[in-house]
Structures are given as C-alpha cells and as structure tokens.
Design an enzyme around this catalytic site. Structure first.
Site, mmCIF file in Angstrom:
data_model
loop_
_atom_site.group_PDB
_atom_site.id
_atom_site.type_symbol
_atom_site.label_atom_id
_atom_site.label_comp_id
_atom_site.label_asym_id
_atom_site.label_seq_id
_atom_site.Cartn_x
_atom_site.Cartn_y
_atom_site.Cartn_z
ATOM 1 N N ASP A 140 -14.077 2.454 3.845
ATOM 2 C CA ASP A 140 -13.035 1.181 4.579
ATOM 3 C C ASP A 140 -13.938 0.098 4.961
ATOM 4 O O ASP A 140 -13.175 -0.589 5.763
ATOM 5 C CB ASP A 140 -12.068 1.865 5.496
ATOM 6 C CG ASP A 140 -11.236 2.864 4.995
ATOM 7 O OD1 ASP A 140 -10.888 2.847 3.477
ATOM 8 O OD2 ASP A 140 -10.880 3.549 5.625
ATOM 9 N N GLY B 150 -9.059 3.396 -0.905
ATOM 10 C CA GLY B 150 -7.713 2.235 -0.896
ATOM 11 C C GLY B 150 -8.491 1.081 -0.827
ATOM 12 O O GLY B 150 -9.113 0.744 0.340
ATOM 13 N N HIS B 151 -8.663 0.134 -1.651
ATOM 14 C CA HIS B 151 -9.588 -0.818 -1.578
ATOM 15 C C HIS B 151 -8.558 -2.146 -1.542
ATOM 16 O O HIS B 151 -7.704 -2.535 -2.498
ATOM 17 C CB HIS B 151 -10.335 -1.224 -2.760
ATOM 18 C CG HIS B 151 -11.381 -0.006 -2.951
ATOM 19 N ND1 HIS B 151 -12.327 0.066 -4.030
ATOM 20 C CD2 HIS B 151 -11.663 1.125 -2.074
ATOM 21 C CE1 HIS B 151 -13.206 1.119 -3.600
ATOM 22 N NE2 HIS B 151 -12.766 1.797 -2.517
HETATM 23 P P1 GDP Z 1 -12.444 -0.825 1.304
HETATM 24 O O1 GDP Z 1 -12.025 0.607 1.091
HETATM 25 O O2 GDP Z 1 -14.053 -0.646 1.741
HETATM 26 O O3 GDP Z 1 -12.439 -1.556 0.224
HETATM 27 O O4 GDP Z 1 -11.842 -1.315 2.743
HETATM 28 P P2 GDP Z 1 -10.164 -1.077 3.117
HETATM 29 O O5 GDP Z 1 -9.465 -2.123 2.034
HETATM 30 O O6 GDP Z 1 -9.870 0.275 2.956
HETATM 31 O O7 GDP Z 1 -10.339 -1.720 4.676
HETATM 32 C C1 GDP Z 1 -10.890 -2.911 5.167
HETATM 33 C C2 GDP Z 1 -9.770 -3.413 5.434
HETATM 34 O O8 GDP Z 1 -10.390 -4.545 6.235
HETATM 35 C C3 GDP Z 1 -8.785 -4.291 4.689
HETATM 36 O O9 GDP Z 1 -7.564 -4.469 5.421
HETATM 37 C C4 GDP Z 1 -9.274 -5.697 4.418
HETATM 38 O O10 GDP Z 1 -8.152 -6.514 4.192
HETATM 39 C C5 GDP Z 1 -9.723 -5.909 5.778
HETATM 40 N N1 GDP Z 1 -10.954 -7.105 5.814
HETATM 41 C C6 GDP Z 1 -11.874 -7.062 4.769
HETATM 42 N N2 GDP Z 1 -12.866 -7.850 5.199
HETATM 43 C C7 GDP Z 1 -12.514 -8.614 6.442
HETATM 44 C C8 GDP Z 1 -12.849 -9.212 7.304
HETATM 45 O O11 GDP Z 1 -14.133 -9.958 7.014
HETATM 46 N N3 GDP Z 1 -12.141 -9.891 8.319
HETATM 47 C C9 GDP Z 1 -10.962 -9.081 8.741
HETATM 48 N N4 GDP Z 1 -10.072 -9.328 9.694
HETATM 49 N N5 GDP Z 1 -10.360 -8.104 7.787
HETATM 50 C C10 GDP Z 1 -11.293 -7.901 6.553
HETATM 51 P P1 IMO Z 2 -12.443 3.860 0.567
HETATM 52 O O1 IMO Z 2 -13.040 3.943 -0.997
HETATM 53 C C1 IMO Z 2 -12.392 6.331 4.146
HETATM 54 C C2 IMO Z 2 -12.209 10.659 3.877
HETATM 55 C C3 IMO Z 2 -10.844 11.341 4.163
HETATM 56 C C4 IMO Z 2 -11.548 12.736 4.600
HETATM 57 C C5 IMO Z 2 -12.732 12.734 3.691
HETATM 58 C C6 IMO Z 2 -12.491 13.761 2.470
HETATM 59 O O2 IMO Z 2 -11.167 3.250 0.728
HETATM 60 O O3 IMO Z 2 -13.543 3.629 1.474
HETATM 61 P P2 IMO Z 2 -11.154 13.470 0.179
HETATM 62 O O4 IMO Z 2 -9.509 13.517 0.126
HETATM 63 O O5 IMO Z 2 -11.980 12.753 -0.332
HETATM 64 O O6 IMO Z 2 -11.227 15.201 0.142
HETATM 65 O O7 IMO Z 2 -11.339 13.641 2.020
HETATM 66 O O8 IMO Z 2 -13.277 11.528 3.212
HETATM 67 N N1 IMO Z 2 -12.063 9.528 2.773
HETATM 68 C C7 IMO Z 2 -12.237 8.164 2.990
HETATM 69 N N2 IMO Z 2 -12.193 7.753 4.118
HETATM 70 N N3 IMO Z 2 -12.103 5.622 2.969
HETATM 71 C C8 IMO Z 2 -12.137 6.258 1.760
HETATM 72 O O9 IMO Z 2 -12.114 5.481 0.732
HETATM 73 C C9 IMO Z 2 -12.112 7.610 1.927
HETATM 74 N N4 IMO Z 2 -11.877 8.669 0.718
HETATM 75 C C10 IMO Z 2 -11.912 9.883 1.313
HETATM 76 O O10 IMO Z 2 -10.200 10.500 5.158
HETATM 77 O O11 IMO Z 2 -12.115 12.492 5.925
HETATM 78 MG MG MG Z 3 -10.451 1.810 1.841
#
Ligand code: GDP
Ligand code: IMO
Ligand code: MG
Length: 427
Positions: free
Chosen positions: A13, A40-41
């Site tokens: 994340d 979840g991206h």
């Molecule tokens: P990912 O799994 O690495 O793609 O990241 P996620 O989407 O799960 O979580 C990143 C969160 O941070 C999302 O809600 C993005 O919209 C948000 N985000 C990414 N870059 C920035 C930033 O520079 N500032 C803020 N405020 N939010 C950001």
């Molecule tokens: P992105 O791509 C954050 C974590 C789960 C749990 C552990 C194992 O959005 O960064 P799993 O379902 O993979 O067997 O769970 O890994 N986890 C993540 N945490 N971002 C993710 O993906 C994750 N994918 C799995 O929360 O702790």
């Molecule tokens: Mg994510």
C-alpha cells in the site's frame, strides 16, 4: 528503452498504483507479476478513481499493453468483474492479456484460506482471505490449475476431478464442512474460460518483441518487500515474492533486462494484518496519521497500522531489491506535524542494532531509536518542483535518502496523477 520495475518497499500500500499509472503514460507494456486480488492499487487520473486488484495500473494508457503475468494467481470472477467495471466507466481493456501459465484461484482456495485463518485462532495471520496462500501452496505442490487449462474443457475436467477429490477430503474430514460439487465448479470455470479465452496468451513472446523494439516495459509489483515469504516477517507474510527478483520470475524476463528498480516508500509506515512492525504507534499520533491519510485497506477496508518511517527496514528493502531509485509517496500527510521522527536503529536487550532481523521474536522485542526532525508545517499538495518544497521538507527527504542508501527520484504529494514531483527524470 528499458525495463523499469516498480516495487513496494515496505508492507504494501505504498502507492505503487499511482506511480505505475504515472510512468505508464510512456510505457508500451505493463506487467503485474505477483500476488493476486489481495492487492488493491488505487489510481486517480482523468478517468476517475479506481481500485485495481488484478489488472495492471497501466490500463489507462492508450498505447500500453497490459499483462497479468504467470506469477499472479487469478480469481476469474474478480477479474471479469474488474474488466466489466472498467468498461462501464469508459476504460478500454482490449489491450489486456493474461499469461496462460498464471494459476487460478479456485473456490476451495478461498474456503481454505478462511478455515485456516480461523483454526489459527489468536495467531491468525490476518490474510485478505482471497485464497492467495492456498493457491500458491497448490502451485508449488503441483496441484494447481492454470488459465491455459481453461482453454481445453477435457483437460480442465480431468485436472479438476483429480484435485477436487483431495480437497473435498480436507474440507469434510479436517474442517467438517460440506464438500464442493465437481459439476458446479466445473461448469462455473467453463463459463469463466469462455469469457477469458480471448485474453489468454503466451505472454513472454509479447515481452520479448517489445524489448526488441526498444520499448519501455514496466513491471508492477504487488505487496511490499517486508511481506516477502523469504525476507519478510515470516510467517506474517504473503505467499509470492514482491521483490524485484520476483519480477523476473513472475513476468518471464531475465534479470539482465531490468535497468531500473524503483522502490516505492510511504513517507511514514503502515501495515495491515498481523506481524511485527517496530515503529507502530498505538497512540494518538498513530490515530492522527490513520485519519489524516485515511489509512484503511483498499481490498478489505481494515484499518492500517500506522507509524513513523523505519529506515532500518527501508535499508534492508533497498539491499534485497537493489533499488536504483526511490519514490516517496504521501509526503503531504506529514504537512502539519510540528516534529517528525525517523527510526534509525533498534534497541534490543540493551544493545543497538542496525539490521532488520529474520526472527519475528527478535523484531517484536526491538524498540525503535528515533531521530527527530522539524516538520515544515506548510501545504505541499500543490508543489510540482523540488526546489519549491519547504526547506524542512527537503531536509526530511535528504535525510531519508541518506538513511535508505538510495537516491529519491519521485516525490508524491497527493493521490492524483499530477500531484507528483519528478526530482530525477527517469524516462
Ligand atoms: P498500492 O497498493 O501500493 O497501490 O497503494 P494503495 O492504493 O493500496 O494505497 C495508497 C493510498 O495512498 C491510496 O489511497 C492512494 O490514492 C493514496 N496516495 C498515493 N500517493 C499519495 C500521496 O502522495 N498523497 C496522498 N495523500 N495520498 C496518496
Ligand atoms: P498491495 O499490492 C498490504 C497482507 C495481508 C496479510 C498478509 C498475507 O495493495 O500493496 P495474503 O492475503 O496475501 O495471504 O495476506 O499480507 N497483504 C497486503 N498488505 N497491501 C497488499 O497489497 C497486501 N497483500 C497482502 O494484509 O497481512
Ligand atoms: Mg494496496
């Protein structure tokens, strides 16, 4: 041109989706190479706001072919839903392809993920319950069913028959739940196969052709380095490698092809699920970060554990990935803090250590040693040039750069595609 890998450098994340969406504007191929719909991206761009679980974040770029690589485990229902939702919102998915070698998440994987978590009682891993662990376990045990198997109904039936008999024994005898019906699972997966057949390919040829034409290829990581099954906080990890090395295996590329590896770090730390996190703040500062940043999981909605930037863990991440540059995201979340802390070492049994231990028992005992830096207390969300950042924000970034042993190329100051500072042009 070249191959750039975008890798989660912490516990997931970090903002990989945002960085890939940005870089994909110049890419010709974007490959997701690991994980499954546990990812979840989030992408926010002129099309709107999206949470992608399987489809690469390059799907918004009109010239980019998007590949779900062999290293991904695919829940076909989730993928079909994601394709439909994108189409409904005007996003073209005709350039999407799926490796015929990618394994499928089957209904028993999802059931077993939940049952295994429940049987761990107080020691649950906190998985996303999407069937990821059981699917990768079956891949290794040679009990997997692959997307390519969907293309031949006889092969699919034979394979499913063999495997489901064994799974039903586990479901009924070990967990005391009802068995799954071969007919139902088979007919469901035949339908998925018909729907997904046009997307399923031998994708390594597509990659080779793009590289021969000297086009830019992006490898989109899922999860983060500290969730790696080898190097993360085992067993509180995921089940496939989110590392740059995993990018080669999960996309079908030789290591010599990768020219840049961008580690994506949040300007602080978060983690969702169980396992050690040395800088976790179980106080109002942690709550403040969570609320200000809305740190709730993109896939499960669970509150994320929040804490200060852990430079010990970050340096480890640089070492095991070989980052050539870093993207620091969510700098804006720190805008109003008067003082910031960065963990520069751990206190362990009265000694100072500066490495990220492989033992979770050791990590649980590590107390962070903090260095304090002044906050800049000014908004950064509208800044687009590095020199226009407040001096104290630049000092914070310079200190991170020193501590993580890797130069910062990109700084993100908001979730939108344009809310980005390119410090070092990488394209
Ligand atoms: P990912 O799994 O690495 O793609 O990241 P996620 O989407 O799960 O979580 C990143 C969160 O941070 C999302 O809600 C993005 O919209 C948000 N985000 C990414 N870059 C920035 C930033 O520079 N500032 C803020 N405020 N939010 C950001
Ligand atoms: P992105 O791509 C954050 C974590 C789960 C749990 C552990 C194992 O959005 O960064 P799993 O379902 O993979 O067997 O769970 O890994 N986890 C993540 N945490 N971002 C993710 O993906 C994750 N994918 C799995 O929360 O702790
Ligand atoms: Mg994510």
């Amino acid at each position: 041109m070249s191959v750039i890998a975008v890798i989660g450098a912490q516990w997931g994340d970090e903002g990989k989706g945002k960085v890939v969406d940005l870089l994909a504007q110049k890419a010709r191929v974007v490959v997701r190479f690991s994980g499954g719909d546990n990812a979840g991206h989030t992408v926010i761009n002129p099309y709107g706001k999206f949470a992608l679980h399987l489809i690469p974040s390059g799907i918004f770029s009109s010239q980019a072919v998007c590949i779900i690589g062999n290293g991904v485990v695919i829940n076909p229902a989730v993928l079909i839903d994601e394709i439909d939702q994108l189409n409904q919102r005007g996003v073209d998915t005709s350039r999407l392809f799926i490796s015929d070698r990618a394994h499928l998440i089957m209904p028993y994987h999802i059931l077993l993920d939940g049952l295994e978590e429940e049987s761990r009682a107080g020691k649950a891993l906190g998985t996303t319950r999407r069937g990821i662990g059981p699917a990768f376990a079956d891949k290794t045990a040679r009990l997997g069913i692959r997307t390519g198997d969907l293309l031949d109904k006889e092969v699919l039936l034979e394979r499913l028959h063999l495997i489901l008999d064994g799974k039903n024994i586990i479901l009924t005898k070990v967990y005391g739940v009802s068995p799954l019906s071969l007919d139902e699972v088979y007919s469901q997966y035949c339908q998925y196969g018909e729907r997904l057949a046009p997307y399923i390919r031998e994708t390594t040829i597509m990659l080779e052709e793009a590289l021969n034409r000297e086009e830019l290829v992006l490898l989109e990581g899922a999860q983060g380095a500290l969730l790696d099954p080898d190097f993360g906080t085992y067993p509180y990890t995921t089940s496939s490698s989110p590392l740059a090395g995993g990018g080669c295996l999960g996309a079908g590329l030789g290591p010599t092809r990768i020219s840049r590896i961008i580690g994506v770090f949040k300007a602080y730390c978060t983690r969702v699920g169980g396992g050690p996190m040395p800088t976790e703040l179980k106080d109002e500062t942690g709550d403040l970060i969570r609320e200000r940043a809305h740190e709730y999981g993109t896939t499960t909605g669970r509150p994320r554990r929040c804490g200060w930037f852990d430079a010990v863990a970050a340096r480890f991440s640089t070492r095991i990935n070989g980052f050539t540059g870093a993207a620091i995201t969510r700098l804006d979340i720190l805008d109003s803090f008067p003082r910031l802390k960065v963990c520069v070492g751990y206190k362990l049994d009265g000694q100072t250590i500066d490495y990220f231990s492989g033992s979770i028992a050791t990590l649980e005992k590590c107390q962070p040693i903090y260095e304090e830096l002044p906050g800049w207390q000014a908004p950064t969300t509208n800044v687009r040039q590095y020199e226009q950042l407040p001096v104290k924000a630049r000092q914070y970034l310079t200190r991170l750069e020193e501590l993580i042993f890797c130069p910062i190329d990109i700084i993100s100051v908001g979730a939108g595609r344009d809310q980005t500072i390119i410090k070092v042009p990488i394209l």
